[in-house]
Design a protein around this motif. Sequence first.
Motif, short mmCIF file in Angstrom:
data_model
loop_
_atom_site.label_atom_id
_atom_site.label_comp_id
_atom_site.label_asym_id
_atom_site.label_seq_id
_atom_site.Cartn_x
_atom_site.Cartn_y
_atom_site.Cartn_z
N GLU A 17 -34.45 -44.86 14.17
CA GLU A 17 -35.36 -45.76 14.96
C GLU A 17 -33.27 -46.41 15.83
N GLN A 18 -32.67 -46.90 14.69
CA GLN A 18 -31.96 -47.54 15.20
C GLN A 18 -31.13 -46.69 16.64
N LEU A 19 -31.07 -45.51 16.50
CA LEU A 19 -30.56 -45.09 18.19
C LEU A 19 -31.41 -44.92 19.14
N ALA A 20 -32.84 -44.85 18.34
CA ALA A 20 -34.16 -45.33 19.17
C ALA A 20 -33.98 -46.45 19.82
N LEU A 21 -33.27 -47.10 19.24
CA LEU A 21 -33.18 -49.02 19.78
C LEU A 21 -31.96 -49.18 20.78
N ALA A 22 -31.05 -48.51 20.30
CA ALA A 22 -29.29 -47.87 21.39
C ALA A 22 -30.27 -47.70 23.09
N ASP A 23 -30.71 -46.34 22.63
CA ASP A 23 -31.79 -45.80 23.53
C ASP A 23 -32.38 -46.71 24.58
N LEU A 24 -32.96 -48.09 23.69
CA LEU A 24 -34.06 -49.01 24.60
C LEU A 24 -33.14 -49.60 24.84
N THR A 25 -32.36 -50.10 24.71
CA THR A 25 -30.91 -51.06 25.07
C THR A 25 -30.73 -50.43 26.12
N ARG A 26 -29.73 -49.60 26.55
CA ARG A 26 -29.49 -48.44 27.67
C ARG A 26 -30.35 -48.34 28.52
N ASP A 27 -31.71 -48.53 28.25
CA ASP A 27 -32.50 -48.49 29.24
C ASP A 27 -32.57 -49.03 30.54
N PHE A 28 -32.47 -50.38 29.23
CA PHE A 28 -33.15 -51.75 29.84
C PHE A 28 -32.18 -52.02 31.12
N MET A 29 -30.56 -52.12 30.29
CA MET A 29 -29.65 -52.65 30.77
C MET A 29 -29.23 -51.94 32.16
N GLU A 30 -29.16 -50.43 32.36
CA GLU A 30 -28.93 -49.92 33.39
C GLU A 30 -29.85 -49.78 34.40
N ARG A 31 -31.29 -49.46 34.08
CA ARG A 31 -32.30 -49.49 35.27
C ARG A 31 -32.93 -51.36 35.45
N GLU A 32 -32.72 -52.25 34.69
CA GLU A 32 -33.10 -53.09 34.91
C GLU A 32 -30.93 -54.21 35.72
N VAL A 33 -30.13 -54.31 34.24
CA VAL A 33 -29.04 -55.21 34.33
C VAL A 33 -28.46 -55.29 35.62
N ALA A 34 -27.68 -53.49 35.19
CA ALA A 34 -26.80 -53.16 36.38
C ALA A 34 -27.18 -53.18 38.26
N PRO A 35 -28.13 -53.12 38.53
CA PRO A 35 -27.67 -53.42 39.92
C PRO A 35 -28.04 -54.55 40.28
N VAL A 36 -27.83 -56.12 39.47
CA VAL A 36 -27.83 -57.29 39.68
C VAL A 36 -27.02 -57.80 39.51
N ALA A 37 -26.22 -57.20 38.76
CA ALA A 37 -25.08 -57.98 37.76
C ALA A 37 -23.75 -58.98 38.05
N ALA A 38 -23.49 -57.67 38.81
CA ALA A 38 -22.06 -58.15 39.99
C ALA A 38 -22.55 -59.13 41.31
N GLU A 39 -23.72 -59.08 41.60
CA GLU A 39 -24.14 -60.69 42.58
C GLU A 39 -24.31 -62.00 42.03
N MET A 40 -25.34 -61.53 40.38
CA MET A 40 -25.31 -62.40 39.52
C MET A 40 -24.00 -63.44 39.26
N ASP A 41 -22.82 -62.54 38.90
CA ASP A 41 -21.67 -63.15 38.45
C ASP A 41 -20.93 -63.49 39.78
N ARG A 42 -20.95 -63.21 40.90
CA ARG A 42 -20.68 -64.05 41.91
C ARG A 42 -20.87 -65.32 42.69
N ARG A 43 -22.23 -66.02 42.21
CA ARG A 43 -22.77 -67.24 42.64
C ARG A 43 -21.97 -68.22 41.81
N THR A 44 -21.60 -69.02 43.08
CA THR A 44 -20.85 -70.18 43.08
C THR A 44 -20.80 -71.09 41.91
N ASP A 45 -22.64 -71.58 41.87
CA ASP A 45 -23.22 -72.14 40.82
C ASP A 45 -23.29 -72.06 39.90
N PRO A 46 -22.82 -72.14 39.00
CA PRO A 46 -22.54 -71.37 37.06
C PRO A 46 -24.01 -71.99 37.03
#
Length: 394
Positions: free
Chosen positions: A8-37
């Motif tokens: 179960e723990q490994l499945a949750l880690a896989d779910l987390t990795r999948d979400f982060m790679e699919r949804e977060v990684a493509p937009v993170a750099a652009e969001m990080d560079r936004r001038t207004d925090p």
Amino acid sequence: MQYPFTEEQLALADLTRDFMEREVAPVAAEMDRRTDPKDCYPGELLNKASHLGLRTMAVPEEHGGIGADTTTKALCLWTGAQIEIGVIKCLSQCWKVSNAIFKCGSEAVLEKWGKMFVEDHDCVGSFVITEPDYGSDNVYRQSDPAVGLKTSAVQDGDYFVLNGAKRFTSLTSWAKILLVFARTNPDVPLHQGTTCFLVHGDQEGVTYGNVHDKLGYRLYPNAESYYDNVRVHKDDILGEVDKGFQTFATVFRGSAELPACNTGIARGIYNFCLQHAKERIQGGKPIIEHQTIQHMLAEMLMNIEVAEQFMWRICWGVENDESYNTRFTRYGKVFSDQVALKTIAFATDILGGIGIMKETPTEKMMRDLLTFLHGDGTDSITLLRAAQTLDEPA
């Protein structure tokens, strides 16, 4: 992975990795560079994570979560941090807030605040402790009543009236649940006269100041807040009157959060360095074939893996060892901070100029590591806290 995680723990880690790679990684750099925090807050991403069950992971099963334990939370945080730290740290904040509510809350608190947290996919919370003039004084136990936070809570019948100012607190401007720590007895030491109050983020008398413009962790924003005669009913106290730091200890006594953040980001840097060393040609061959690079990669990985193993020891101790000593928590934070700095030093040598270019993920990862070295107190104050337990058995 050399640790006895459950399926179960490994499945949750896989779910987390999948979400982060699919949804977060493509937009993170652009969001990080936004001038207004203020524009860096990842609200839509957190909503998506909530629909996957990640936001409420630490909520007990009987209340709609899965009751994730310390090891599970650390594993998911460590996994996500290798990809992007801000979003997964926001989720970790949700795990801490829900942990406090469901472990320390009365039936009235669970019905009101617990239900609100579980049912609202956009609900996040904030621990509101640090003040403009009081930071380390709030976490290092001292006997002088004059030392420590000054936000006051004066009883008026069935209500307490809060007045004060806070800063540097995480997710505050977006939190629907504020865990505000205020002095209910200013005549005794801080840890004996502070109470934790649950306050609506939009409650009358609550206002917000600057969102701090940070070096890193920009997708995990911090802000100022002000409390002007904020009336809080006694039923909205989390824990007991004057025992707010016992509520605090419920969450932070055995936390592996900071080691998970540090080792996760450090792993992300190492992975990039390893791939780069295999592809970068200097001296007529991949630089990984040069012994100096091999040595640096080996030492980098050694530091990270030792810190990770101690992190898993912390997790096991919290859940299984009745004699668990809080200085292990302190050691995990300080040691992983030291590993973080060594990782940056090796990475800048292995990567050269490319490592600090915004086109590569390591530039952000290095900023992120540097930003949170003071998390839960500087290393100096953390070791002083550990020193207060030197006579206690390990």
